[in-house]
Scaffold this active site. Structure first.
Site, PDB file in Angstrom:
ATOM      1  N   HIS A   9       0.831  -1.221   0.000  1.00 16.08           N
ATOM      2  CA  HIS A   9       0.000   0.000   0.000  1.00 16.08           C
ATOM      3  C   HIS A   9       0.863   1.268   0.000  1.00 16.08           C
ATOM      4  CE1 HIS A   9      -3.147  -2.960   0.681  1.00 16.08           C
ATOM      5  NE2 HIS A   9      -2.342  -3.477   1.578  1.00 16.08           N
ATOM      6  N   GLU A  23      -2.231   0.317   7.848  1.00 12.13           N
ATOM      7  CA  GLU A  23      -1.352  -0.763   7.382  1.00 12.13           C
ATOM      8  C   GLU A  23      -0.118  -0.204   6.665  1.00 12.13           C
ATOM      9  OE1 GLU A  23      -3.221  -3.508   4.697  1.00 12.13           O
ATOM     10  OE2 GLU A  23      -1.348  -4.618   4.311  1.00 12.13           O
ATOM     11  N   HIS A  78       2.817  -7.130   4.469  1.00 13.89           N
ATOM     12  CA  HIS A  78       1.441  -6.667   4.686  1.00 13.89           C
ATOM     13  C   HIS A  78       1.005  -6.900   6.124  1.00 13.89           C
ATOM     14  CE1 HIS A  78       0.010  -5.745   0.529  1.00 13.89           C
ATOM     15  NE2 HIS A  78       1.147  -6.389   0.253  1.00 13.89           N
ATOM     16  N   GLU A 144       1.756 -11.665   6.047  1.00 14.62           N
ATOM     17  CA  GLU A 144       0.677 -10.912   6.716  1.00 14.62           C
ATOM     18  C   GLU A 144       0.984 -10.942   8.205  1.00 14.62           C
ATOM     19  OE1 GLU A 144      -1.831  -9.219   5.543  1.00 14.62           O
ATOM     20  OE2 GLU A 144      -2.370  -9.993   3.559  1.00 14.62           O
TER      21      GLU A 144
END
Ligand SMILES: [Zn+2]
Length: 275
Positions: A9, A23, A78, A144
């Site tokens: 992102h 995030e 992430h 993640e």
């Protein structure tokens, strides 16, 4: 080893949000720490980042860049999100790979090393058809690192020490997967109180490095504190060291006093040599 590190992102895409966190900020911080660890501690790591600040970048731009550079591994960082009860760590490789793919072995190493340090529940090693895993031409893994939507996980994310541990886990996994060699430790410091002798000169060495760049950085840091220093190359047992010399004294007491000042200023690896 050419590593492409991709903090997920960025810019107008914050990624998942929860518990006061974005995030995109957590992923960037962890990615920067991974880069620092690899460049500081390993001889043969080259790192390119998809972003080094809060910039927007499409998924295609990221994979195109890694492919054009010829990265040997694509690592995408992430943070997860879900119901508030969901928590833990998981990582992904591309679903289209055979079990025999090298990527599957790399996932074993990374998963094991990250899980050792991240204090998160282990949700396992997974596969998915994500863009960055599918469109990258080299082995790729997406991690993640906990759920931003979960109270326990998000509390950890707020701690710099946790983000450092997560980064260290990734670096340890990469080091195992690619057999990276650690940089040599600094030259051992001689005895702190060299015996006085006629005609001896006591040189104050404020750091000794195998990389001239690190030595120049140290000299610049000393200059910024008003301490005169210069870099001198010496060869010890066939290996070149770049010594940062910050003074030379004929009196051992004088040398010892200056050594104390330099250490006080934060250069705890400073030492004296008698010549
Ligand atoms: Zn994400």
């Amino acid at each position: 080893m050419k590593l492409y590190v991709d903090p997920g992102h960025g810019g107008n895409d914050p990624g998942a949000q929860g518990n006061g966190l974005n995030e995109k900020d957590i992923t960037l911080d962890i990615a920067q720490r991974i880069r620092s660890i690899l460049l500081n501690d390993y001889e043969d790591a080259e790192v390119m980042m998809s972003r080094t600040d809060d910039a927007a970048k499409s998924l295609s731009q990221r994979t195109n860049e890694a492919n054009a550079w010829g990265a040997q591994f694509y690592l995408s960082i992430h943070i997860n999100s879900g119901p508030s009860s969901a928590l833990g760590y998981e990582d992904y490789i591309y679903s289209g790979l055979p079990d025999s793919a090298a990527t599957a072995k790399y996932q074993d190493f990374l998963h094991e090393e990250i899980a050792k340090l991240n204090q998160l529940a282990d949700r396992g090693q997974k596969r998915a058809n994500f863009h960055v895993l599918r469109e990258s031409a080299m082995p790729a893994l997406l991690s993640e690192n906990g759920f931003i939507s979960n109270a326990h996980d998000s509390e950890l994310m707020k701690q710099p020490s946790w983000r450092q541990n997560v980064a260290q886990g990734h670096a340890n996994g990469l080091a195992r997967a690619f057999g990276l060699s650690r940089k040599a430790a600094p030259a051992p410091a001689p005895a702190p109180n060299p015996a006085p002798g006629p005609g001896k000169l006591y040189k104050l060495i404020a750091g000794s490095f195998t990389s001239i760049e690190n030595a120049n950085n140290r000299a610049a840091s000393l200059h910024s504190q008003g301490i005169e220093a210069f870099v001198k190359a010496v060869t010890i047992s066939g290996k070149t060291w770049y010594r940062v010399q910050a003074g030379a004294f004929s009196s051992p007491e004088n040398a010892q006093a200056h050594l104390g000042q330099i250490r006080q200023a934060g250069y705890s690896d400073a030492f004296l040599i008698a010549e």
